[in-house]
Design an enzyme around this catalytic site. Structure first.
Site: not given
Ligand SMILES: Cc1ncc(COP(=O)(O)O)c(C=O)c1O
Length: 404
Positions: A201
């Protein structure tokens, strides 16, 4: 062209990654991150405590948000958001099918039903008030929108639509820290907004997330649910602020720890610079790829402030995406697909959810390819990707013409 001024260069890293000449994403950090974590390691307090509190304070200040609650990852952030909004059994939540699966999974985990909305167009692959409206039914309680690739959705009209229909809005801002719509940062439009700090990210601490809200009651519920429903943290007891605790709701352990919080505090200070460098690289891509009927680069006339999380190209019909990706791979360039549509995954197919028409999502699911993008990508790397991409498309094009 020299690298931006990172004190830890790719050469100095104790690299554990495969030998891509251009990986899809690459961490950006300096000795400051190393020192931030080391200080916490030496402090004698590693779990959720003063660093997490400081991060929450700084994050809220940076984006002008009233409450910021740091959690263990972005999925936990979404899960807590739906719980705090008291989504219950049989409720529907409208969300894009052209998305990472976290929102849909967590909607199911709280007993609700994801109702998938299509995106607007190939040029604007994000949900809009109109595309959301087509998916809303009498059972819909709220909307969970996602700012795809870092480009905010049209949040003013989405917020107006939600208000008229008595729906709440959750913003999945995982791609969009630092992005803004009509001058208002992503994370401030939703009733509750969620961020992810996963390793790829714009802002990262390896694994982490954050929930943001203006609403005091939601903030109170989110804090309780983050930590088993206990009304005090181990840190509060350590510093003598309380001796025991009560449990008022059955919550989770979705806490962030202070090592990650320290890492993020340092990263947050660089966010504007990271996003500026991303924007510059997207401009290089657009200049080098130009206009070509064999591909479309979405968001060409975008009106808001993007966080430039991903660089997406949509191939014309008849150009094999698999072959283009394979060719780029053979040149040492990593590519990916954001996203395979959620309703087409085996599990979601098995649910046979009723849904609106998802034609554009399905089209994008077949034709979109993600090219590398990260702040310290060099001009030479962007040139290599563009040259190899054009080469691959030329080959595929020639093949398709021979086949006719
Ligand atoms: C658009 C979106 N929402 C939610 C998430 C979930 O985040 P995490 O991987 O930190 O649980 C991601 C992660 O890749 C994402 O790209």
């Amino acid at each position: 062209m020299s690298l931006p001024n990172w004190s830890i260069t790719p050469e100095q890293r104790n690299s554990r990654s495969p030998e891509w000449r251009v990986p899809l994403a690459e961490l950006s950090y300096t000795e400051d991150e190393v020192q931030g974590v080391t200080q916490v390691l030496r402090s004698g307090w590693w779990t959720c405590g003063p660093e997490t509190e400081a991060l929450e304070h700084e994050f809220a200040g940076h984006f002008g948000i009233r409450h910021a609650i740091a959690v263990s990852n972005g999925t936990a952030a979404l899960h807590l958001a739906f719980l705090a909004l008291q989504v219950s059994h049989g409720d529907e939540v409208v969300t894009p099918a052209f998305n990472f699966v976290a929102a849909a999974n967590t909607i199911l985990h709280v007993g609700a039903i994801p109702r998938f909305a299509d995106v607007d167009s190939i040029q604007t692959p994000a949900v809009s008030a109109e595309s959301l409206e087509r998916a809303v039914t009498s059972k819909t309680r709220g909307l969970c929108v996602m700012h795809y690739a870092g480009y905010p959705c049209g949040m003013d009209s989405i917020a107006d639509f939600a208000r008229q229909r008595g729906l709440w809005v959750v913003e999945d801002a995982a791609h969009a820290p630092g992005a803004a719509w009509r001058g208002i940062p992503c994370g401030r439009w939703g009733d509750i907004s969620c961020f992810s700090f996963f390793g790829n990210k714009n802002l990262t601490c390896a694994e982490g997330g954050l929930v943001a809200t203006e609403n005091d009651d939601f903030a109170k519920a989110l804090r309780l649910l983050r930590s088993h429903g206990m009304n005090s943290l181990t840190w509060d007891r350590f510093r003598g602020h309380s001796f025991s605790y009560d449990v008022t709701v059955p919550g989770f352990n979705f806490r962030m720890d202070d090592l990650r919080a320290a890492l993020l505090r340092v990263q947050l200070r660089s966010l504007d610079r990271f996003n500026h460098l991303r924007r510059e690289r997207v401009q290089w891509y657009r200049q080098l790829l130009g206009q070509d009927p064999r591909w479309t680069i979405p968001f060409e006339h975008f009106q808001g402030t993007s966080a430039f999380h991903l660089f997406i190209v949509v191939l014309a019909d008849g150009i094999s995406r698999r072959e283009v990706m394979r060719h780029l791979g053979s040149r040492g360039i990593q590519t990916s697909i954001h996203y395979p549509p959620i309703h087409q995954f085996s599990y979601y197919r098995s649910l046979s959810l009723s849904r609106s028409n998802l034609e554009i999502t399905e089209d994008l699911g077949r034709r979109a390819v993600t090219l590398p993008l990260f702040p310290n990508m060099t001009h030479e790397q962007v040139e290599l990707v563009c040259g190899s991409f054009r080469e691959a498309v030329d080959r595929e094009d020639a093949q398709a013409k021979r086949g006719k």
